[in-house]
Design a protein around this motif. Structure first.
Motif, PDB file in Angstrom:
ATOM      1  N   TYR A 111       2.848  -1.727   4.440  1.00  0.00           N
ATOM      2  CA  TYR A 111       2.341  -0.358   4.456  1.00  0.00           C
ATOM      3  C   TYR A 111       3.550   0.544   4.261  1.00  0.00           C
ATOM      4  O   TYR A 111       4.417   0.641   5.126  1.00  0.00           O
ATOM      5  CB  TYR A 111       1.653  -0.039   5.780  1.00  0.00           C
ATOM      6  CG  TYR A 111       0.611  -1.058   6.224  1.00  0.00           C
ATOM      7  CD1 TYR A 111      -0.710  -0.969   5.796  1.00  0.00           C
ATOM      8  CD2 TYR A 111       0.959  -2.100   7.095  1.00  0.00           C
ATOM      9  CE1 TYR A 111      -1.659  -1.892   6.214  1.00  0.00           C
ATOM     10  CE2 TYR A 111       0.023  -3.025   7.518  1.00  0.00           C
ATOM     11  CZ  TYR A 111      -1.291  -2.923   7.071  1.00  0.00           C
ATOM     12  OH  TYR A 111      -2.219  -3.832   7.495  1.00  0.00           O
ATOM     13  N   ILE A 168      -3.418   3.569  11.266  1.00  0.00           N
ATOM     14  CA  ILE A 168      -3.638   2.482  10.307  1.00  0.00           C
ATOM     15  C   ILE A 168      -4.712   1.524  10.812  1.00  0.00           C
ATOM     16  O   ILE A 168      -5.601   1.110  10.057  1.00  0.00           O
ATOM     17  CB  ILE A 168      -2.312   1.746  10.032  1.00  0.00           C
ATOM     18  CG1 ILE A 168      -1.395   2.654   9.194  1.00  0.00           C
ATOM     19  CG2 ILE A 168      -2.551   0.420   9.314  1.00  0.00           C
ATOM     20  CD1 ILE A 168      -0.003   2.108   9.000  1.00  0.00           C
ATOM     21  N   ILE A 189      -1.737   6.431   2.177  1.00  0.00           N
ATOM     22  CA  ILE A 189      -1.891   5.055   2.674  1.00  0.00           C
ATOM     23  C   ILE A 189      -3.334   4.770   3.096  1.00  0.00           C
ATOM     24  O   ILE A 189      -3.967   3.828   2.616  1.00  0.00           O
ATOM     25  CB  ILE A 189      -0.934   4.784   3.853  1.00  0.00           C
ATOM     26  CG1 ILE A 189       0.490   5.226   3.514  1.00  0.00           C
ATOM     27  CG2 ILE A 189      -0.971   3.309   4.229  1.00  0.00           C
ATOM     28  CD1 ILE A 189       1.075   4.584   2.289  1.00  0.00           C
ATOM     29  N   LEU A 204       4.994  -2.441   8.615  1.00  0.00           N
ATOM     30  CA  LEU A 204       4.874  -0.987   8.484  1.00  0.00           C
ATOM     31  C   LEU A 204       6.263  -0.388   8.319  1.00  0.00           C
ATOM     32  O   LEU A 204       7.152  -0.637   9.139  1.00  0.00           O
ATOM     33  CB  LEU A 204       4.180  -0.387   9.709  1.00  0.00           C
ATOM     34  CG  LEU A 204       4.207   1.153   9.819  1.00  0.00           C
ATOM     35  CD1 LEU A 204       3.513   1.800   8.611  1.00  0.00           C
ATOM     36  CD2 LEU A 204       3.563   1.614  11.122  1.00  0.00           C
ATOM     37  N   LEU A 233      -7.083   1.878   2.779  1.00  0.00           N
ATOM     38  CA  LEU A 233      -7.373   0.993   3.907  1.00  0.00           C
ATOM     39  C   LEU A 233      -8.806   1.110   4.418  1.00  0.00           C
ATOM     40  O   LEU A 233      -9.305   0.184   5.050  1.00  0.00           O
ATOM     41  CB  LEU A 233      -6.408   1.293   5.064  1.00  0.00           C
ATOM     42  CG  LEU A 233      -4.907   1.285   4.736  1.00  0.00           C
ATOM     43  CD1 LEU A 233      -4.096   1.545   6.006  1.00  0.00           C
ATOM     44  CD2 LEU A 233      -4.486  -0.026   4.087  1.00  0.00           C
ATOM     45  N   PHE A 275       0.863  -1.174   0.000  1.00  0.00           N
ATOM     46  CA  PHE A 275       0.000   0.000   0.000  1.00  0.00           C
ATOM     47  C   PHE A 275       0.904   1.230   0.000  1.00  0.00           C
ATOM     48  O   PHE A 275       1.724   1.401   0.905  1.00  0.00           O
ATOM     49  CB  PHE A 275      -0.880   0.038   1.258  1.00  0.00           C
ATOM     50  CG  PHE A 275      -1.940  -1.026   1.309  1.00  0.00           C
ATOM     51  CD1 PHE A 275      -3.071  -0.952   0.500  1.00  0.00           C
ATOM     52  CD2 PHE A 275      -1.841  -2.093   2.193  1.00  0.00           C
ATOM     53  CE1 PHE A 275      -4.064  -1.922   0.557  1.00  0.00           C
ATOM     54  CE2 PHE A 275      -2.832  -3.064   2.258  1.00  0.00           C
ATOM     55  CZ  PHE A 275      -3.944  -2.983   1.436  1.00  0.00           C
TER      56      PHE A 275
END
Length: 446
Positions: free
Chosen positions: A315, A368, A324, A346, A328, A58
């Protein structure tokens, strides 16, 4: 047949037929597949006895670009998931005049993945990566030279590629001329964006445009560049601040530019701080300006397919809330990620930006998790998974400017925190050293 007059010369354009496009691509090996798995369409050159690991990343259009070349050395089995809600720069002008989704981030990633092994591949990459001058008159003159085929950028591009690329550039120009009430500004315009927009409008399909661009730029056969939302419509990103303020548009959230067409450094732009921290991002109707105009576009089904099967979910570093999180918050993404037992990594930013001013590492994790849980949205579609269901590994650039609060991370269920060698950059601050980052990822997934 359309007739378009540029500086007194006449260009005749006939849209390419599907047959002619097939003839062009049939002269090259198959360089693009719809999935990572072996399929009847997959060429033998794309298979090996021991397949490299598969990743889904992502990211936005710039944050991950610096490590794409190095990642190819580990694996090309990568699904790059990108948002289509950017409304700044050259992309903003295309969306303003012609509508449709933003393609700048997708174009940027396709170019980073493009082939560089031959002189023609480099010539195509140079052409599609070209930006027009900032001066409006010079930009228009440069653009017409390119469309007419007289520009030096065409040097080294063979006739089949030249005519295909040029056809869609002319189609793009024709679409602009069909809107006499709008004056298109070519300043700092991206030729790749113009080609992409022309293809999308011609095919009436974002997926078809990505396929064409991927074939022309010859990205690796097992790499996928996926819009998180597959649409032909304009998408507008909104954000709600903790004080209740609603901001409309990705550009206004991340780096307001007062209409300038210049490229902006998000980490060092001179805009004022947000009045309050960001609570969440969401999608809103093109005419909307408050929470009553929230919309819920469906996620690209191919993104969900890849999430179910990849070996590692990443991520990326980059703009947390505008690059990002837009990928999501969509229904189905959190559900699948939380059910997977694979590595979920991450990549922490090396510096703060307008969106994350004052954030620690655990704040990134919370943002996130809240996006994937849709914590602050419609309670009927809310999840309640702990952060550890979404992230189990944190990679941190050495000497980065964001505090790594290990105790809070441990309480979130994240105990695997690794420091990666970094490089200092005068413009962007501390960045991951690309080779060190990919070597670390390799150790996680191999």
């Amino acid at each position: 047949m359309a007739e378009i007059c540029y500086f007194g010369s006449l260009v005749h354009y006939k849209a390419p037929s599907p047959f002619s496009l097939h003839s062009l691509f049939s002269t090259k090996p198959n360089h693009f597949n719809s999935t990572f798995s072996s399929s009847p369409m997959a060429s033998s050159e794309c298979r090996s006895a021991v397949e490299p690991p598969s990743l889904l990343v992502f990211s936005g259009g710039t944050g991950f670009n610096g490590v794409v070349e190095e990642l190819k050395k580990l694996t090309t089995r990568v699904a790059h998931v990108l948002p289509v809600s950017d409304d700044g720069g050259s992309t903003a002008e295309i969306v303003r005049v012609l509508g449709g989704p933003a393609v700048g981030d997708i174009r940027s990633r396709c170019l980073r993945l493009s082939d560089e092994s031959t002189s023609e591949a480099l010539a195509v990459r140079r052409l599609l990566g070209h930006r027009l001058p900032l001066d409006a008159f010079k930009a228009k003159k440069d653009w017409y030279d390119i469309v007419e085929g007289n520009h030096s950028l065409w040097d080294g591009v063979s006739r089949p590629y030249r005519e295909t690329i040029r056809a869609f550039l002319i189609y793009f120009q024709n679409e602009i001329l069909r809107r006499p009430n709008e004056t298109f500004c070519f300043s700092n315009g991206s030729i790749g964006n113009f080609f992409f927009a022309g293809a999308r409008i011609f095919f009436q399909s974002l997926d078809a445009a990505i396929f064409l661009f991927s074939r022309v730029s010859e990205i690796p056969c097992n790499s996928l560049v996926l819009p998180v939302i597959s649409t032909n419509d304009r998408l507008t990103l909104g954000c709600e601040l903790q004080d209740g303020t609603i901001i409309r548009g990705q550009n206004e959230i991340s780096h307001p530019t007062s209409g300038t067409m210049q490229t902006v450094d998000k980490r060092h732009c001179s805009t004022s701080a947000l009045p309050s921290k960001i609570k969440r991002v969401f999608y809103m109707s093109s005419e909307g300006n408050n929470l009553l105009h929230e919309v819920f576009p469906p996620v690209n089904p191919t993104v969900l397919e890849q999430l179910r099967s990849v070996d590692c979910i990443v991520y990326s570093m980059g703009s947390l809330f505008t690059s990002i999180c837009p990928s999501l918050v969509l229904l189905g993404v959190g559900e699948i990620i939380s059910s997977r037992s694979c590595r979920k990594v991450l990549l922490l930013n090396g510096t703060q930006d307008r969106e994350t001013n004052g954030f620690t590492a655990s704040c990134f994790v919370i943002a996130i998790a809240d996006a994937l849980n849709r914590t602050h949205g419609d309670p009927n579609i809310r999840l309640k998974n702990p952060p550890g269901y979404y992230i189990n590994t944190l990679l941190v650039p050495k000497d980065g400017g964001i505090t790594v609060d290990l105790k809070q991370l441990s309480e979130q269920g994240i105990n695997d925190v690794r420091v990666v060698e970094s490089v200092g950059d005068l413009k962007h601050g501390m960045l991951f050293n690309p080779s060190s980052l990919i070597n670390t990822l390799a150790g996680l997934v191999e």
